[in-house]
Design an enzyme around this catalytic site. Sequence first.
Site, PDB file in Angstrom:
ATOM      1  CE  LYS A  85      -3.891  -2.305   2.150  1.00 39.36           C
ATOM      2  NZ  LYS A  85      -5.085  -1.956   1.414  1.00 39.36           N
TER       3      LYS A  85
ATOM      4  CG  ASN B 129      -7.223   0.964   1.323  1.00 32.33           C
ATOM      5  OD1 ASN B 129      -6.390   0.236   1.844  1.00 32.33           O
ATOM      6  ND2 ASN B 129      -7.961   1.817   2.000  1.00 32.33           N
TER       7      ASN B 129
END
Length: 113
Positions: A75, A95
Amino acid sequence: MDAVHITGTTRLYAVLGDPVRQVRAPALLNPVFARLGRDAVLVPVQVRPDGLPELIRALTAVGNLDGLLVTVPRKQTCRRLADSVTDAALSGSVNALRRRPGGGAVDDGARMD
């Protein structure tokens, strides 16, 4: 499991990770796409950490790819690889990335439309 009908108009989404065996997003989201009548499919893509920058560049050049979901621990790396980020990316990680119409990736707070 119902078969997904993929055509030349199908919009693509990918979930990036290594490994991807544990990824549940395709099993959750593909039925939602079908129920909503969206001509779209989400597929898992296994990529080693050293291949991530090259893969992001390649995928964001794919004209029928609309977005990327990102698994842990990629991420933060994917946020750095995004061509731009929004104020929603305050955590230093993402995300999801949305593909810009002309190519490139932008983090826009995980909006997938």
